[in-house]
Design an enzyme around this catalytic site. Structure first.
Site, PDB file in Angstrom:
ATOM      1  N   SER A 154     -43.667 -24.329   8.162  1.00  0.00           N
ATOM      2  CA  SER A 154     -42.522 -24.919   7.462  1.00  0.00           C
ATOM      3  C   SER A 154     -41.225 -24.893   8.254  1.00  0.00           C
ATOM      4  O   SER A 154     -40.226 -25.466   7.792  1.00  0.00           O
ATOM      5  CB  SER A 154     -42.328 -24.228   6.111  1.00  0.00           C
ATOM      6  OG  SER A 154     -43.352 -24.614   5.230  1.00  0.00           O
ATOM      7  N   TYR A 203     -28.617 -17.871   9.183  1.00  0.00           N
ATOM      8  CA  TYR A 203     -29.488 -18.968   8.752  1.00  0.00           C
ATOM      9  C   TYR A 203     -30.892 -18.735   9.271  1.00  0.00           C
ATOM     10  O   TYR A 203     -31.079 -18.254  10.394  1.00  0.00           O
ATOM     11  CB  TYR A 203     -28.932 -20.309   9.245  1.00  0.00           C
ATOM     12  CG  TYR A 203     -27.576 -20.595   8.660  1.00  0.00           C
ATOM     13  CD1 TYR A 203     -27.449 -21.175   7.403  1.00  0.00           C
ATOM     14  CD2 TYR A 203     -26.421 -20.239   9.353  1.00  0.00           C
ATOM     15  CE1 TYR A 203     -26.195 -21.401   6.845  1.00  0.00           C
ATOM     16  CE2 TYR A 203     -25.166 -20.461   8.805  1.00  0.00           C
ATOM     17  CZ  TYR A 203     -25.066 -21.043   7.555  1.00  0.00           C
ATOM     18  OH  TYR A 203     -23.827 -21.250   7.003  1.00  0.00           O
ATOM     19  N   ASP A 214     -38.416 -20.508   8.597  1.00  0.00           N
ATOM     20  CA  ASP A 214     -39.692 -19.821   8.778  1.00  0.00           C
ATOM     21  C   ASP A 214     -40.842 -20.787   8.550  1.00  0.00           C
ATOM     22  O   ASP A 214     -40.662 -21.873   7.991  1.00  0.00           O
ATOM     23  CB  ASP A 214     -39.836 -18.670   7.775  1.00  0.00           C
ATOM     24  CG  ASP A 214     -38.907 -17.509   8.074  1.00  0.00           C
ATOM     25  OD1 ASP A 214     -38.250 -17.527   9.127  1.00  0.00           O
ATOM     26  OD2 ASP A 214     -38.827 -16.599   7.240  1.00  0.00           O
ATOM     27  N   GLY A 215     -42.032 -20.352   8.930  1.00  0.00           N
ATOM     28  CA  GLY A 215     -43.204 -21.170   8.661  1.00  0.00           C
ATOM     29  C   GLY A 215     -44.483 -20.395   8.812  1.00  0.00           C
ATOM     30  O   GLY A 215     -44.563 -19.454   9.599  1.00  0.00           O
ATOM     31  N   GLY A 255     -53.091 -18.772   9.577  1.00  0.00           N
ATOM     32  CA  GLY A 255     -53.374 -17.965  10.753  1.00  0.00           C
ATOM     33  C   GLY A 255     -52.318 -17.988  11.826  1.00  0.00           C
ATOM     34  O   GLY A 255     -52.466 -17.318  12.853  1.00  0.00           O
TER      35      GLY A 255
END
Length: 458
Positions: free
Chosen positions: A60, A299, A302-303, A307
């Site tokens: 993401s 700020y 993330d993602g 896995g």
């Protein structure tokens, strides 16, 4: 930069072994100086070493790239963040007539649209985002438009991508290359698995137990539907290039302006509150999470894929950015430990701890009890001997693969009337926080954790 790289590299190697994560690539941008290094292997079966040129799935974090491309349309006067989506996609419709008429790009960018991710299987062809928009006419509202924050993994940013496609006359993948990757000089970043150099790609890993260690993920890539919200792959140097854009009012390291300074400020300052402010941050901006680190605004983007994981923190007041890409996890305690050691070396603010429970609180536990769910996720909140408990009901196939029970229970420790600390039930987990809130009808209406919102269903 006063970073003690040998010490931190050694510490990262120790933590990767402790957590069963095969590799990590780490980059630091501080006052214009870059430090990058990698530790571990990109595939446990081949033993090939990870390098700073290893390509990881960013999950993401992709949303920040998509938001940057969308803000270029704003700069060009082609879109207005507060015009209805229907202005640009006349056939746009969801089940709720008001939402259909009033959802704007701003709602989508900071996850306040409330539309359920009910887009079916749109396939893997070039028309995937067109198909997603066309198939949500019956999609219900998880919450009323603008009522709260609720993270959209794929749909919201797919709608934004479709606006880009209609206005640019190209598919989203080509738009990202032409608008961002090439102008920013990103030589190792791509938006579709068919573009990935497999000789440099990290393999994702899952872990069932520390004794067994990491195993190769059974899911190589997310479906193409996740593209604008989760399918970019990149390297540490390229992620730091994006961080440079965020730190320098829209200008890339090569001197090219990617977005205007005004659009960069809008991305950071236009916000909605996040019901659970502790795990990531108290607000969500346009493609960015807003964190409060001891009074300093930071700020985040993330993602996670199945896995692989990505973390980026941008500290404008310290002119600093730190990124980490891994092919295992996620483990928030790994990110927190590594980043804090780097931040201490740099003499900057550090990541705050999760809140401690307040033992003086006396809550009416019946107001929280109930079932909160979305398709694929179910939480049951109940009382056991005066303690509030949360039970996560896992999909049977997921539970079988991970060798876990299909019901996992956690104690909820009150932090306030609406927030709870949730200690881990397994050594492979980290503590989390949960918000149970909105008592309009007496009982809580929503449960919010890991940025996702789940309405009461019973």
């Amino acid at each position: 930069m006063t970073l003690d790289v040998p010490r931190i590299r050694t510490r990262v190697a120790e933590l990767l072994s402790e957590y069963g994560i095969p590799s990590a690539a780490i980059g630091v941008l501080h006052d214009g100086t870059v430090v990058e290094f990698a530790v571990g292997v990109r595939n446990v079966e081949t033993g090939e070493a990870a390098t700073i040129d290893t390509v990881y799935q960013c999950g993401s974090m992709t949303k920040t790239w998509t938001a940057l491309a969308f803000m270029q349309l704003v700069d060009e006067g082609k879109v207005d963040l507060d015009e209805p989506v229907r202005t640009y996609l006349p056939g746009f419709r969801v089940a709720d007539p008001e939402a259909s008429a009033k959802i704007t790009p701003r709602h989508l960018l900071y996850h306040a649209d409330g539309v359920e991710e009910a887009y079916g299987d749109p396939g893997e062809d070039d028309d995937v985002y067109e198909r997603m928009v066309a198939t949500i006419a019956d999609a219900s509202q998880v919450f009323p438009l603008g009522h709260t924050h609720g993270y959209s993994a794929a749909l919201g940013y797919a709608i934004l991508a479709r606006i880009l496609e209609v206005l640019d006359g190209k598919r989203w993948d080509d738009i990202m290359r032409d608008r961002l990757f090439d102008p920013m000089g990103l030589t190792s970043t791509s938006s579709w698995r068919g573009q990935v150099d497999e000789t440099r790609a990290a393999t994702g890993h899952l872990i069932r137990s520390l004794d067994d260690g990491p195993i190769v993920t059974p899911v190589d890539y997310l479906p193409r539907a996740f593209g604008p919200g989760g399918n970019i792959t990149s390297t540490i140097p390229d992620v730091l290039t994006m961080a440079h854009v965020l730190l320098n009012e829209g200008v890339a390291p090569n001197g090219k302006r990617i977005v205007s300074a005004e659009s960069m400020q809008e991305m950071m300052r236009s916000r909605v509150p996040v019901p659970d402010p502790y795990l990531f941050g108290p607000a969500w901006a346009l493609g960015l999470i807003v964190c409060d680190w001891h009074g300093e605004t930071v700020y985040a983007t993330d993602g996670s894929t199945i896995g692989q994981n990505a973390r980026l923190r941008v500290l404008p007041d310290s002119n600093t950015a730190i990124a980490m890409l891994t092919n295992g996890g996620p483990r928030e305690s790994l990110y927190r430990t590594v980043f804090n050691e780097i931040l201490v070396d740099l003499g900057t603010v550090t990541i705050p701890d999760l809140p401690a429970p307040d033992p003086t609180l006396h809550l009416d536990l019946s107001r929280y009890e109930g079932v909160y769910e979305r398709p694929g996720t179910r939480f049951e909140v109940s009382t056991d001997s005066g303690t509030l408990c949360l039970t996560l009901v896992l999909d049977p196939m997921q539970a079988e693969f991970l060798q876990k029970p299909d019901r996992i229970s956690y104690a909820l420790q009150p932090v306030s009337e609406t927030h709870f600390l949730m200690p881990p039930a397994d050594p492979l987990e980290d503590p989390q926080t949960v918000a149970i809130y909105d008592f309009t009808d007496g009982a809580a209406r929503y449960l919010h954790t890991n940025c996702r919102v789940h309405p009461r269903s019973g």
